[in-house]
Design a protein around this motif. Structure first.
Motif, PDB file in Angstrom:
ATOM      1  N   HIS A 146      -0.129  -8.355  -7.139  1.00 54.88           N
ATOM      2  CA  HIS A 146       0.396  -7.350  -6.187  1.00 54.88           C
ATOM      3  C   HIS A 146       1.535  -6.967  -6.362  1.00 54.88           C
ATOM      4  CE1 HIS A 146       1.183  -5.936  -2.391  1.00 54.88           C
ATOM      5  NE2 HIS A 146       1.936  -6.985  -1.955  1.00 54.88           N
ATOM      6  N   LYS A 183       2.233  -2.915  -7.104  1.00 54.31           N
ATOM      7  CA  LYS A 183       2.936  -2.167  -6.213  1.00 54.31           C
ATOM      8  C   LYS A 183       4.222  -1.551  -6.743  1.00 54.31           C
ATOM      9  CE  LYS A 183       5.197  -2.986  -1.716  1.00 54.31           C
ATOM     10  NZ  LYS A 183       5.644  -3.871  -0.817  1.00 54.31           N
ATOM     11  N   LYS A 193      -4.627  -3.586  -2.561  1.00 55.61           N
ATOM     12  CA  LYS A 193      -4.050  -2.464  -2.023  1.00 55.61           C
ATOM     13  C   LYS A 193      -3.719  -1.379  -3.325  1.00 55.61           C
ATOM     14  CE  LYS A 193      -1.111  -0.203   0.873  1.00 55.61           C
ATOM     15  NZ  LYS A 193       0.115  -0.380   1.893  1.00 55.61           N
ATOM     16  N   HIS A 194      -3.212  -1.806  -4.374  1.00 58.62           N
ATOM     17  CA  HIS A 194      -2.648  -0.892  -5.517  1.00 58.62           C
ATOM     18  C   HIS A 194      -3.892  -0.902  -6.622  1.00 58.62           C
ATOM     19  CE1 HIS A 194       0.667   0.043  -3.289  1.00 58.62           C
ATOM     20  NE2 HIS A 194       0.843  -1.268  -2.921  1.00 58.62           N
TER      21      HIS A 194
END
Length: 119
Positions: free
Chosen positions: A16, A20, A42-43
């Protein structure tokens, strides 16, 4: 003689942080149905291992740079292990296995259980 596993393991927390910060290409290799079920890190880029042209998609992502850092995540670390081998056999030199996966494994609790962000 099979190649030894030279890929390093990367924790979901490190995956993460580094994705990021743009320090690693994080790739979710699960099926689209799994992405819908749980969401995606998320990324992470969504490149399913089940499509033809998987290696071409990875090459597009990295701009053809086989030394670019690539981390693979799946559900529990089994498929990422297989695909890491494939990348290494095709000349990738900087690959990481996020073995905890999205759902957790003996390596750790996993992305979802650790409450890391999804998209």
């Amino acid at each position: 003689i099979s190649m030894a596993f030279s890929a390093e393991f990367m924790s979901v927390s490190k995956a993460h942080q580094q994705s990021k910060a743009g320090q690693v290409y994080l790739v979710d290799i699960r099926r689209p149905s799994e992405w819908k079920q749980t969401g995606v890190a998320k990324h992470a880029s969504k490149i399913t291992m089940h499509q033809k042209g998987f290696l071409n998609q990875i090459s597009k992502l990295t701009g053809g740079d086989k030394a670019a850092p690539v981390a693979l995540i799946c559900a529990r670390g089994n498929r990422s292990t297989r695909m890491i081998n494939l990348l290494e056999q095709n000349g990738y030199t900087n690959v990481y296995n996020v073995k905890e996966g999205m759902l957790g494994s003996p390596e750790g609790a996993g992305w979802l259980a650790k409450g890391l962000p999804l998209k």
